[in-house]
Design an enzyme around this catalytic site. Structure first.
Site, PDB file in Angstrom:
ATOM      1  N   SER A   1       3.404  -2.668  10.408  1.00 28.36           N
ATOM      2  CA  SER A   1       4.857  -2.659  10.620  1.00 28.36           C
ATOM      3  C   SER A   1       5.524  -3.976  10.224  1.00 28.36           C
ATOM      4  O   SER A   1       6.432  -4.441  10.917  1.00 28.36           O
ATOM      5  CB  SER A   1       5.196  -2.278  12.065  1.00 28.36           C
ATOM      6  OG  SER A   1       4.769  -0.952  12.330  1.00 28.36           O
TER       7      SER A   1
ATOM      8  N   HIS B   1      -9.542   0.710   4.830  1.00 23.71           N
ATOM      9  CA  HIS B   1      -8.292   0.905   5.574  1.00 23.71           C
ATOM     10  C   HIS B   1      -8.583   1.808   6.784  1.00 23.71           C
ATOM     11  O   HIS B   1      -9.409   2.722   6.697  1.00 23.71           O
ATOM     12  CB  HIS B   1      -7.231   1.532   4.667  1.00 23.71           C
ATOM     13  CG  HIS B   1      -5.866   1.527   5.274  1.00 23.71           C
ATOM     14  ND1 HIS B   1      -5.484   2.446   6.231  1.00 23.71           N
ATOM     15  CD2 HIS B   1      -4.809   0.714   5.087  1.00 23.71           C
ATOM     16  CE1 HIS B   1      -4.237   2.180   6.590  1.00 23.71           C
ATOM     17  NE2 HIS B   1      -3.807   1.138   5.915  1.00 23.71           N
TER      18      HIS B   1
ATOM     19  N   LYS C   1       0.088   4.233  -0.314  1.00 17.24           N
ATOM     20  CA  LYS C   1      -0.594   5.390   0.296  1.00 17.24           C
ATOM     21  C   LYS C   1      -0.407   6.645  -0.561  1.00 17.24           C
ATOM     22  O   LYS C   1      -0.385   6.546  -1.786  1.00 17.24           O
ATOM     23  CB  LYS C   1      -0.102   5.589   1.729  1.00 17.24           C
ATOM     24  CG  LYS C   1      -0.237   4.316   2.570  1.00 17.24           C
ATOM     25  CD  LYS C   1      -0.088   4.544   4.039  1.00 17.24           C
ATOM     26  CE  LYS C   1      -0.175   3.221   4.777  1.00 17.24           C
ATOM     27  NZ  LYS C   1      -0.203   3.376   6.222  1.00 17.24           N
TER      28      LYS C   1
ATOM     29  N   GLU D   1      -7.050   4.210   7.971  1.00 14.83           N
ATOM     30  CA  GLU D   1      -6.864   5.642   7.714  1.00 14.83           C
ATOM     31  C   GLU D   1      -8.100   6.231   7.037  1.00 14.83           C
ATOM     32  O   GLU D   1      -8.470   7.381   7.284  1.00 14.83           O
ATOM     33  CB  GLU D   1      -5.587   5.847   6.874  1.00 14.83           C
ATOM     34  CG  GLU D   1      -4.347   5.622   7.740  1.00 14.83           C
ATOM     35  CD  GLU D   1      -3.116   5.182   6.993  1.00 14.83           C
ATOM     36  OE1 GLU D   1      -3.082   5.235   5.750  1.00 14.83           O
ATOM     37  OE2 GLU D   1      -2.156   4.752   7.676  1.00 14.83           O
TER      38      GLU D   1
ATOM     39  N   ASN E   1       0.872  -1.180   0.000  1.00 13.78           N
ATOM     40  CA  ASN E   1       0.000   0.000   0.000  1.00 13.78           C
ATOM     41  C   ASN E   1       0.907   1.227   0.000  1.00 13.78           C
ATOM     42  O   ASN E   1       1.505   1.559   1.017  1.00 13.78           O
ATOM     43  CB  ASN E   1      -0.883  -0.032   1.260  1.00 13.78           C
ATOM     44  CG  ASN E   1      -1.733   1.211   1.410  1.00 13.78           C
ATOM     45  OD1 ASN E   1      -1.788   2.054   0.514  1.00 13.78           O
ATOM     46  ND2 ASN E   1      -2.397   1.334   2.547  1.00 13.78           N
TER      47      ASN E   1
ATOM     48  N   GLU F   1      -5.384  -5.538  10.510  1.00 17.99           N
ATOM     49  CA  GLU F   1      -4.404  -4.480  10.732  1.00 17.99           C
ATOM     50  C   GLU F   1      -4.711  -3.761  12.043  1.00 17.99           C
ATOM     51  O   GLU F   1      -5.518  -2.808  12.060  1.00 17.99           O
ATOM     52  CB  GLU F   1      -4.452  -3.474   9.583  1.00 17.99           C
ATOM     53  CG  GLU F   1      -4.092  -4.058   8.239  1.00 17.99           C
ATOM     54  CD  GLU F   1      -3.485  -2.994   7.334  1.00 17.99           C
ATOM     55  OE1 GLU F   1      -2.376  -3.230   6.834  1.00 17.99           O
ATOM     56  OE2 GLU F   1      -4.088  -1.930   7.159  1.00 17.99           O
TER      57      GLU F   1
ATOM     58  N   GLY G   1       2.376   1.768  10.860  1.00 16.68           N
ATOM     59  CA  GLY G   1       3.314   2.885  10.773  1.00 16.68           C
ATOM     60  C   GLY G   1       4.017   3.195  12.076  1.00 16.68           C
ATOM     61  O   GLY G   1       4.714   4.205  12.194  1.00 16.68           O
TER      62      GLY G   1
HETATM   63  C1  PEP Z   1      -0.827  -0.139   6.281  1.00 17.18           C
HETATM   64  O1  PEP Z   1      -1.033   1.059   6.355  1.00 17.18           O
HETATM   65  O2  PEP Z   1      -1.633  -0.875   5.675  1.00 17.18           O
HETATM   66  C2  PEP Z   1       0.374  -0.670   6.913  1.00 17.18           C
HETATM   67  C3  PEP Z   1       0.372  -1.934   7.262  1.00 17.18           C
HETATM   68  O3  PEP Z   1       1.396   0.210   7.122  1.00 17.18           O
HETATM   69  P1  PEP Z   1       2.839  -0.120   7.772  1.00 17.18           P
HETATM   70  O4  PEP Z   1       3.351  -1.364   7.102  1.00 17.18           O
HETATM   71  O5  PEP Z   1       3.669   1.079   7.437  1.00 17.18           O
HETATM   72  O6  PEP Z   1       2.623  -0.315   9.216  1.00 17.18           O
END
Ligand code: PEP
Length: 242
Positions: free
Chosen positions: A203, A91, A10, A93, A8, A158, A164
């Protein structure tokens, strides 16, 4: 089950840097399924850079209607027209910044499937919800509310606190939640629910990918930050499948 490693990107990359990142991934194709989800404006360039390669391309969101007066939004059919075959939906976000409810996500799933896209539906609890012991209730409600009976896609677990943050969930937390999600999917969809891939996201990095991808019922990863560095994303993909 063949694992899926999805990136992703973003709100990152330019057309040039997106095409370069895609070209670098093309060189290092591995033994799992790979997907990249660039910003919508980069879809055409990334699809062109990956044409003929097994690396698939997806969008990061779509509208719940097929077309119409929705300024600034993108229809699922437009993503497909630009070369996408997948789309990330719900997601955290988007749930937080755009106030997307489970009902909104569900409408988007139906729109995506109607346009021939495979949805990746994200679910996950906040830090407070986990510390209060509500994580399974929260994720269970998201599954019931976001997945229509015709759902034919992938679920991504997630935990919001792991996205992040550099702080991945522990193996025990991932294992327990994936087992819970599997039970819920079987309850919702019967045998079909036993086959659906459940990704972990939060992460995921080259140094934790081997242990996370080896956990039971982890069908792959949804990767944010590390998907922007070709060597890191490929290392994660190698941990999954090749
Ligand atoms: C995400 O936003 O879907 C995600 C998993 O981000 P990160 O790997 O940076 O934690």
């Amino acid at each position: 089950m063949r694992q899926l490693i999805a990136g992703n990107w973003k709100m990152n990359t330019t057309t040039a840097s997106a095409a370069a990142l895609a070209a670098a991934l093309r060189e290092g194709v591995v033994g799992c399924d790979m997907l990249v989800c660039p910003p919508a404006t980069q879809l055409v360039a990334v699809a062109a850079a990956l044409a003929g390669s097994p690396v698939m391309v997806g969008g990061q969101d779509c509208h719940g209607s097929p077309c119409g007066a929705h300024t600034g939004d993108i229809a699922a059919s437009m993503l497909a027209d630009a070369g996408a075959t997948w789309v990330i939906l719900g997601h955290s976000e988007r749930r937080a910044e755009h106030h997307e409810t489970d009902a909104v996500v569900r409408a988007k799933v139906l729109a995506a499937q109607g346009a021939g896209l495979r949805p990746i539906v994200c679910v996950g609890e906040s830090a407070a919800e986990r510390s209060e012991g509500h994580h399974e209730a929260v994720v269970g409600a998201q599954l019931v509310g976001s997945l229509p009976s015709s759902f034919d896609g992938v679920v991504a677990y997630e935990p919001i606190w792991a996205i992040g943050s550099g702080r991945s969930a522990t193996a025990a937390d991932v294992e327990a939640m994936h087992a819970f999600i599997r039970t819920e999917l079987v309850q919702l969809f019967g045998a079909r629910g036993g086959e659906m891939r459940v990704l972990y996201g939060g992460s995921v990095k080259p140094d934790n990918a081997v242990s996370l991808m080896a956990l039971p019922d982890v069908g792959g990863a949804l990767v944010g930050g590390a998907s922007l560095v070709a060597a890191d994303f490929l290392a994660i993909a190698r941990a999954a499948g090749g």
